[in-house]
Structure formats: structure tokens, C-alpha cells
Motif scaffolding. Structure first.
Motif: not given
Length: 107
Positions: A98-106
Motif C-alpha cells: 500500500l505504501a509504494r507509489p502507484r504507476a499513475a502517480a509517478r
């Protein structure tokens, strides 16, 4: 377990189950909990290892647990301690996911 699942998550309506869950128990769950069951079975003509559809969904969390040193071997003497280690391992695993950044947020 399914009674609690149904009470907490009313939006879940489909449950995949192993071939061992056929019979009156599935009928009772279907009537009392209004759940749809899809039984995943091997056919008689299968020989050796065959990947069954949707079986990996149930087996995947066990593979995740084996990444934890305390859970991979049975070091614990009390069942409650063993259960606690399994819960701790899954909390750690899911919080990292849950803590890892999402692909869309990168982007």
C-alpha cells in the motif's frame, strides 16, 4: 469465516472454492449468505502438475508468507504465537504494497 466476511463486506458476492467444498455446506452458504460459489476442480484426464484457473489466487498469500523468516519455519511453540507471526507478516507485506507509489502517480 464466510459469515464474518459477508457481514463486513456486503459487496463480495462470488467465492472460489476447492473441490473439497462441494455438497451440503455450499448449499447452506448459498441459502444463508446469498453467495455465489464457483468450485475449481481438476478433471480426471489431467496428469501431473496442471495450473487450475483461479487456484493461484488462494495459493499466492501462502507464497508471500514464506518470505518471512519466522513463518517459513515453525519456530513457535504456542499456536497463538504462530498466528501472531502470520498476522504480523501479512501486515508487513500489505503495508509495503500500500505504501509504494502507484504507476499513475509517478508520471
Amino acid at each position: 469465516m464466510l459469515t464474518r466476511l459477508r457481514r463486513l463486506h456486503r459487496d463480495i458476492t462470488l467465492v472460489w472454492a476447492d473441490g473439497g467444498y462441494t455438497g451440503t455446506l455450499v448449499d447452506w452458504w448459498r441459502q444463508k449468505l446469498a453467495l455465489t460459489f464457483e468450485i475449481v476442480k481438476r478433471t480426471d484426464d489431467m496428469t501431473g502438475f496442471v495450473v487450475l484457473p483461479r487456484r493461484w489466487v488462494a495459493e499466492r498469500p501462502f507464497a508471500w508468507l514464506m518470505h518471512s523468516r519466522r513463518v517459513a519455519r515453525d519456530y513457535e511453540t504456542l499456536p497463538a504465537t504462530s498466528e501472531t507471526m502470520i498476522r504480523w507478516s501479512m501486515v508487513t507485506r500489505m503495508s509495503r504494497r500500500l505504501a509504494r507509489p502507484r504507476a499513475a502517480a509517478r508520471h
